[in-house]
Every structure is written in structure tokens, then in C-alpha cells.
Design an enzyme around this catalytic site. Structure first.
Site, mmCIF file in Angstrom:
data_model
loop_
_atom_site.group_PDB
_atom_site.id
_atom_site.type_symbol
_atom_site.label_atom_id
_atom_site.label_comp_id
_atom_site.label_asym_id
_atom_site.label_seq_id
_atom_site.Cartn_x
_atom_site.Cartn_y
_atom_site.Cartn_z
ATOM 1 N N VAL A 15 6.984 -9.032 0.075
ATOM 2 C CA VAL A 15 7.863 -7.913 -0.298
ATOM 3 C C VAL A 15 8.754 -7.507 0.874
ATOM 4 O O VAL A 15 9.963 -7.278 0.705
ATOM 5 C CB VAL A 15 7.027 -6.709 -0.802
ATOM 6 C CG1 VAL A 15 7.948 -5.560 -1.196
ATOM 7 C CG2 VAL A 15 6.148 -7.112 -1.972
ATOM 8 N N ALA A 44 6.309 -3.859 11.837
ATOM 9 C CA ALA A 44 4.903 -4.143 12.174
ATOM 10 C C ALA A 44 4.398 -5.308 11.341
ATOM 11 O O ALA A 44 4.582 -5.336 10.121
ATOM 12 C CB ALA A 44 4.039 -2.915 11.915
ATOM 13 N N GLU A 130 8.240 3.462 -6.482
ATOM 14 C CA GLU A 130 8.685 2.746 -7.687
ATOM 15 C C GLU A 130 8.121 1.324 -7.749
ATOM 16 O O GLU A 130 7.732 0.833 -8.819
ATOM 17 C CB GLU A 130 10.221 2.692 -7.711
ATOM 18 C CG GLU A 130 10.821 2.041 -8.932
ATOM 19 C CD GLU A 130 10.544 2.804 -10.226
ATOM 20 O OE1 GLU A 130 11.057 3.904 -10.387
ATOM 21 O OE2 GLU A 130 9.782 2.283 -11.063
ATOM 22 N N VAL A 133 4.404 -0.010 -9.334
ATOM 23 C CA VAL A 133 4.080 -0.322 -10.728
ATOM 24 C C VAL A 133 5.136 -1.259 -11.298
ATOM 25 O O VAL A 133 6.317 -0.921 -11.352
ATOM 26 C CB VAL A 133 4.007 0.960 -11.588
ATOM 27 C CG1 VAL A 133 3.712 0.600 -13.045
ATOM 28 C CG2 VAL A 133 2.952 1.904 -11.051
ATOM 29 N N GLY A 188 0.683 -20.983 -7.540
ATOM 30 C CA GLY A 188 0.903 -19.809 -6.696
ATOM 31 C C GLY A 188 1.050 -18.517 -7.488
ATOM 32 O O GLY A 188 1.347 -17.464 -6.935
ATOM 33 N N ASP A 202 -5.944 -4.581 -10.807
ATOM 34 C CA ASP A 202 -4.527 -4.354 -10.495
ATOM 35 C C ASP A 202 -3.861 -3.553 -11.625
ATOM 36 O O ASP A 202 -3.161 -2.563 -11.377
ATOM 37 C CB ASP A 202 -3.852 -5.724 -10.308
ATOM 38 C CG ASP A 202 -2.363 -5.629 -10.078
ATOM 39 O OD1 ASP A 202 -1.962 -5.334 -8.940
ATOM 40 O OD2 ASP A 202 -1.590 -5.852 -11.040
ATOM 41 N N LYS A 206 -2.261 0.459 -11.738
ATOM 42 C CA LYS A 206 -0.921 0.793 -12.250
ATOM 43 C C LYS A 206 -1.026 1.752 -13.440
ATOM 44 O O LYS A 206 -0.218 2.680 -13.575
ATOM 45 C CB LYS A 206 -0.214 -0.499 -12.656
ATOM 46 C CG LYS A 206 0.103 -1.402 -11.451
ATOM 47 C CD LYS A 206 0.500 -2.798 -11.898
ATOM 48 C CE LYS A 206 0.766 -3.716 -10.709
ATOM 49 N NZ LYS A 206 0.903 -5.129 -11.089
HETATM 50 P P1 NAP Z 1 1.828 -10.036 2.142
HETATM 51 O O1 NAP Z 1 2.784 -11.107 1.747
HETATM 52 O O2 NAP Z 1 0.428 -10.390 2.390
HETATM 53 O O3 NAP Z 1 2.433 -9.300 3.412
HETATM 54 C C1 NAP Z 1 1.719 -8.360 4.159
HETATM 55 C C2 NAP Z 1 2.457 -8.091 5.435
HETATM 56 O O4 NAP Z 1 1.780 -7.062 6.142
HETATM 57 C C3 NAP Z 1 2.536 -9.294 6.373
HETATM 58 O O5 NAP Z 1 3.793 -9.333 7.000
HETATM 59 C C4 NAP Z 1 1.431 -9.015 7.395
HETATM 60 O O6 NAP Z 1 1.716 -9.563 8.679
HETATM 61 C C5 NAP Z 1 1.478 -7.514 7.458
HETATM 62 N N1 NAP Z 1 0.204 -6.921 7.862
HETATM 63 C C6 NAP Z 1 -0.969 -7.031 7.221
HETATM 64 N N2 NAP Z 1 -1.924 -6.365 7.898
HETATM 65 C C7 NAP Z 1 -1.339 -5.825 8.971
HETATM 66 C C8 NAP Z 1 -1.793 -5.026 10.042
HETATM 67 N N3 NAP Z 1 -3.067 -4.671 10.143
HETATM 68 N N4 NAP Z 1 -0.902 -4.623 10.968
HETATM 69 C C9 NAP Z 1 0.397 -4.995 10.882
HETATM 70 N N5 NAP Z 1 0.896 -5.754 9.886
HETATM 71 C C10 NAP Z 1 0.035 -6.158 8.943
HETATM 72 O O7 NAP Z 1 1.802 -8.875 1.021
HETATM 73 P P2 NAP Z 1 2.913 -8.576 -0.086
HETATM 74 O O8 NAP Z 1 2.706 -9.485 -1.239
HETATM 75 O O9 NAP Z 1 4.249 -8.486 0.534
HETATM 76 O O10 NAP Z 1 2.438 -7.137 -0.602
HETATM 77 C C11 NAP Z 1 2.681 -5.989 0.160
HETATM 78 C C12 NAP Z 1 2.382 -4.745 -0.701
HETATM 79 O O11 NAP Z 1 3.258 -4.747 -1.821
HETATM 80 C C13 NAP Z 1 0.983 -4.670 -1.257
HETATM 81 O O12 NAP Z 1 0.583 -3.316 -1.295
HETATM 82 C C14 NAP Z 1 1.146 -5.198 -2.673
HETATM 83 O O13 NAP Z 1 0.168 -4.712 -3.562
HETATM 84 C C15 NAP Z 1 2.497 -4.655 -3.011
HETATM 85 N N6 NAP Z 1 3.192 -5.378 -4.066
HETATM 86 C C16 NAP Z 1 3.372 -6.719 -3.946
HETATM 87 C C17 NAP Z 1 4.068 -7.399 -4.927
HETATM 88 C C18 NAP Z 1 4.323 -8.876 -4.797
HETATM 89 O O14 NAP Z 1 5.013 -9.427 -5.658
HETATM 90 N N7 NAP Z 1 3.851 -9.543 -3.765
HETATM 91 C C19 NAP Z 1 4.563 -6.703 -6.051
HETATM 92 C C20 NAP Z 1 4.374 -5.326 -6.145
HETATM 93 C C21 NAP Z 1 3.675 -4.670 -5.137
HETATM 94 P P3 NAP Z 1 1.862 -11.169 8.913
HETATM 95 O O15 NAP Z 1 3.158 -11.547 8.253
HETATM 96 O O16 NAP Z 1 1.914 -11.342 10.381
HETATM 97 O O17 NAP Z 1 0.664 -11.767 8.259
HETATM 98 N N1 HSE Z 2 -0.665 -9.489 -8.730
HETATM 99 C C1 HSE Z 2 0.290 -8.737 -9.482
HETATM 100 C C2 HSE Z 2 0.570 -9.425 -10.816
HETATM 101 C C3 HSE Z 2 1.598 -8.559 -8.763
HETATM 102 O O1 HSE Z 2 0.072 -10.529 -11.070
HETATM 103 O O2 HSE Z 2 1.286 -8.823 -11.609
HETATM 104 C C4 HSE Z 2 1.635 -7.385 -7.849
HETATM 105 O O3 HSE Z 2 1.498 -6.187 -8.533
#
Ligand code: NAP
Ligand code: HSE
Length: 430
Positions: A15, A44, A130, A133, A188, A202, A206
Site C-alpha cells: 500500500v 519508516a 477509508e 474497508v 499471490g 478480515d 471490516k
Molecule cells: P506490507 O506490504 O507487508 O508492508 C508493510 C510495510 O510496513 C513494509 O514496508 C514494512 O517494511 C513496514 N514495516 C512493518 N513493520 C515495521 C516496523 N516494525 N517498523 C517499521 N516499518 C515496518 O503490508 P501492506 O499490504 O502494504 O498492508 C499495509 C496495511 O494496509 C495493513 O494494515 C493492511 O491490512 C492494510 N491494507 C492492505 C491492503 C492490500 O491490498 N495490501 C488493502 C487494504 C488495507 P519493509 O518494507 O522493510 O518490510
Molecule cells: N486480504 C484482503 C482481501 C485484502 O483478500 O480482501 C486487504 O483487506
């Protein structure tokens, strides 16, 4: 000269990278829309040495997330790190310092949203979520703002893309759950540990956020009744299809008799329902409101740019408020509704039994249903010989009664196995 609003980005993974890309690509529009230039000054991450293909100088990456929150050159925090404890600590500190926070963290908002909102209220700053969810789909703002003049009666959503992808493949290919899950992991779509998605956690987070906003109350993730899709079988999908239904993992929030009911479970949904056509990894939310009637919000519930779009939309709102030394609308919890226990749910059920194919078995099964006040709407038998499959659809019944009936069936000598019990939501749209 434009004012600069300086952003501290916590997390730069899926994200975070989407957020950086969108802010970079749309910088001129963002400035025109907010009257400020938005600049990411600190980021960070877990590994600050990792080279990331993003338009940011390497020296702004740090592994010290608290230093980002507390930095003098950070006015606004975007939290896209995920997780509970550290993210909560960082967000609390940001709000205490009077820095607005934009987050995509559904888990945190579903568990601690009301407490964090109270901190934001006290500090007089925004807390926006926003993206928490259904990714790109605008739903928080419609519930909190656009529909503020209406009274929402029910919200039904496909809130998890992974499970919708799995159920779509099972429906369209007749494939088994475990095979499709393995395929989803290889592509993936599903995480290596898919529990949060397939177990409904999850979607429950939401649903809790949606219910709180829709009914002006406080619902935590733990208040949501939850069942995942792990035990949905190819037979369940095939029976549903024959009867004119599809099986979807639904989040359903409704207000019944002055109580709020929130549940997530695999559900028989009529094929004619607008949500039934939501395929693959798409999400959709169907809202029923007294004056507006029925509304549907549809789109991508996850992914770097789709989720980044929702985050940046919030960032622009918050930046506009910062420019006016104002704060956006805060969700209300003034109605503080009690929760309705799942046992009081009234719905139809699909029950699949493996029974001994002997005289009197059907009569005994029917008697057990009747003894528990559960009325049978349809029944038929498939197969014969040692063990036959008995498929039953009930009339609307009370969940507590249905559960007691299932316990009796399990204890009955003529029932070899209660193979499946699923809720049938034929009235969610009538
Ligand atoms: P992600 O790809 O795993 O990215 C997490 C990021 O946070 C990485 O850059 C990681 O660093 C960093 N991080 C983790 N622990 C840390 C710490 N202790 N200190 C500093 N940095 C730290 O996760 P994501 O998929 O982007 O999801 C992020 C959030 O968005 C979550 O709350 C998720 O539920 C929400 N979300 C995600 C999606 C989606 O499609 N992925 C959709 C809706 C909501 P590194 O890069 O160095 O590992
Ligand atoms: N893991 C979630 C999904 C995406 O499959 O919809 C992040 O909310």
C-alpha cells in the site's frame, strides 16, 4: 508560494508504494486541490537499506518509526505498516502531538477505532480510514457523510477479495476448496497463512467498522459473529446452484428491534441479488437506507494502487482541513445500540445430512426438526444404499432452535453425519 504539508509514511510495502506512486504522479493536481504541496519527508520501514523502486531519496528511509512520528518536519502521518500494538502506539503518539493520521489498518480500527477516534477528537485532528474497508471502494465517507441525513437499515457486503476469488473458482469450475486455495496462494491472491481471509477475520473487522458507522454505535471486531469458508464443499456449491443460489462470504450488519446484529459467514444468496454477480477478487457493499433505498458500491478491495487511491483521497481531505485549521466530521456513537446475539437470528437454513438409507429415517429426521420448532420448506434425498444424502431447506427459524436441532441430529442413530449447515439469505433483498 504553496504551503508544504510534510508527510511521515509508516510502512512502504504494497500500500505504501501505491501511495508514493499516486502522490508523485498526481502532484500538480493534489496541489491544485489542496492549495498545498504534499511532500513525503520521512518513511519508516523494517529494512531501511533495501533499495525500493520509488521516487523518494534513500536517506529519508529509517527503521525508527517513532522518530518519524515525532519529527518536527512531519505534519501528517500515513500508517500503512499494519499490525496492532506498534501501529496503535505510533498512532496514539501522533494524535497526542496533534498530528492527523490516515490509516489503512482495518485490524487496528476494528479493535481500537473508538478509543483512537476519541484521542483525535480531544486533539482536534483527523483520523481517516477509508482504505481500511474494501480498498478502493468509497464506503466510509458515504456511510459517515453522504448518508448522514438518512437512516441505514442494513448493510450487506462482500468484504474479502481472497474468499470471493476462491468461491468464484469453486462455483465456476466445480473445484474443491483446498485445490482453489492452493491455486490462489500460487497466484499471490491468498497469503501463505490464509487464516485471516478464509476464517472470516478480515471480513469481520471490516463488518465491525461498517456497522459502527451505519448505526451510530460501537461495534468491535470481537462482537461480530464469524464463520469462515473452510468447510464449504463442492457439494454445497452444487446444491446451491441447483436451487438458484450462489454461496458468498457475506458481512451482514442490520438493526433489528433496536439491537445491532453483525455477522460474517458463507451464505446461500439468490442468483438475482446484485451481490451474486460480484466475481473474482472484487468487493461490493450493498446498503439499504430508509430514504435512499438500495445502493451498491463495487470495486477493487485490495492492491497497491487501488488501496493507495483510498489513502491518498483521505490525505487530500486531511490536507484541506489542515489548510483551514479545521477537522473533518467525526463518526457519532450516540445511539449506542446493544448487540443482538446470534442465537436470536431468524433466517432460513440449508442442512446436508448423511443418513442411513432405511425405513423410518426420513420420518425421524423430520420429527427432530419439528421437535425443535424448525419448519422444513424443502427436502430431497440423493443416492441410496448404505448412506444417502439428505438435503433440507428450512423456513425462517431461530438460530438457537436450529442449533439445538443440529445437536439432536448429531446424537441420532440414523444420522451418520451433519455434513453442512449454512444460512440462506433469501430475504436480504426483499
Ligand atoms: P506490507 O506490504 O507487508 O508492508 C508493510 C510495510 O510496513 C513494509 O514496508 C514494512 O517494511 C513496514 N514495516 C512493518 N513493520 C515495521 C516496523 N516494525 N517498523 C517499521 N516499518 C515496518 O503490508 P501492506 O499490504 O502494504 O498492508 C499495509 C496495511 O494496509 C495493513 O494494515 C493492511 O491490512 C492494510 N491494507 C492492505 C491492503 C492490500 O491490498 N495490501 C488493502 C487494504 C488495507 P519493509 O518494507 O522493510 O518490510
Ligand atoms: N486480504 C484482503 C482481501 C485484502 O483478500 O480482501 C486487504 O483487506
Amino acid at each position: 508560494m504553496d504551503r508544504v504539508i510534510r508527510i511521515g509514511l509508516l510502512g512502504c510495502g504494497t500500500v505504501g508504494a501505491g501511495v508514493v506512486t499516486i502522490l508523485d504522479r498526481g502532484a500538480d493536481d493534489v496541489t491544485a486541490r489542496t492549495g498545498a504541496r504534499l511532500q513525503i519527508t520521512r518513511v519508516a520501514v523494517r529494512d531501511a537499506t533495501k533499495v525500493r523502486d520509488l521516487p523518494l531519496p534513500q536517506e529519508i528511509y529509517t527503521e525508527d518509526a517513532m522518530a518519524v512520528v515525532e519529527a518536527d518536519d512531519v505534519d501528517l502521518i500515513i500508517e500503512v505498516m499494519g499490525g496492532r500494538d506498534l501501529a496503535a502506539t505510533l498512532m496514539r503518539r501522533a494524535l497526542e502531538l496533534g498530528k492527523p493520521v490516515v490509516t489503512a489498518n482495518k485490524e487496528l480500527i476494528a479493535h481500537e477505532g473508538p478509543e483512537l477516534a476519541e484521542l483525535a477528537r480531544t486533539a482536534g485532528v483527523d483520523l481517516a480510514f477509508e482504505a481500511a474497508v474494501a480498498g478502493a471502494i468509497p464506503i466510509i465517507k458515504p456511510l459517515k457523510e453522504s448518508l448522514a441525513g438518512d437512516r441505514i437499515t442494513r448493510v450487506v457486503g462482500i468484504l474479502n477479495g481472497t474468499t470471493n476469488y476462491i468461491l468464484t473458482r469453486m462455483t465456476e469450475e466445480g473445484a474443491a476448496y483446498t485445490d482453489v486455495l492452493a491455486e490462489a496462494q500460487a497466484l499471490g491472491y491468498a497469503e501463505a497463512d490464509p487464516t485471516a481471509d478464509v476464517g472470516g477475520h478480515d471480513a469481520a473487522a471490516k463488518a465491525a467498522i461498517i456497522a459502527s458507522l451505519a448505526f451510530d454505535t460501537t461495534v468491535h471486531a470481537a462482537d461480530v459473529f464469524r464463520e469462515g469458508i473452510e468447510s464449504v464443499s463442492a457439494t454445497d456449491i452444487e446444491v446451491a446452484d441447483r436451487l438458484g443460489y450462489v454461496i458468498k462470504l457475506l458481512g451482514i450488519a442490520s438493526e433489528v428491534d433496536d439491537r445491532v446484529a453483525v455477522r460474517v459467514h458463507p451464505t446461500f444468496l439468490p442468483k438475482e441479488h446484485p451481490l451474486a454477480g460480484v466475481r473474482e477478487s472484487f468487493n461490493a457493499i450493498y446498503v439499504e437506507a430508509e430514504a435512499a433505498g438500495e445502493l451498491m458500491f463495487y470495486g477493487r478491495g485490495a492492491g497497491s494502487l487501488p488501496t493507495g487511491s483510498a489513502v491518498v483521497g483521505d490525505v487530500i481531505d486531511v490536507a484541506r482541513n489542515l489548510m483551514q485549521t479545521a477537522r473533518g466530521p467525526i463518526a457519532s456513537d450516540h445511539r449506542a445500540k446493544p448487540l443482538r446475539p446470534i442465537e436470536d437470528l431468524q433466517t432460513q437454513y440449508y442442512v446436508l445430512l448423511a443418513v442411513a438409507d432405511e425405513p423410518g429415517v426420513l420420518a425421524e429426521v423430520a420429527r427432530t426438526f419439528g421437535d425443535h420448532d424448525v419448519s422444513i420448506a424443502q427436502v430431497w434425498q440423493e443416492g441410496s444404499g448404505d448412506t444417502a444424502q439428505l438435503v433440507l431447506i428450512t423456513h425462517r427459524s431461530r438460530e438457537g432452535d436450529l442449533r439445538a436441532c443440529v445437536e439432536s441430529l448429531e446424537a441420532s442413530s440414523c444420522v451418520r453425519k451433519v455434513t453442512s449447515v449454512l444460512r440462506v439469505e433469501s430475504e436480504v433483498w426483499s
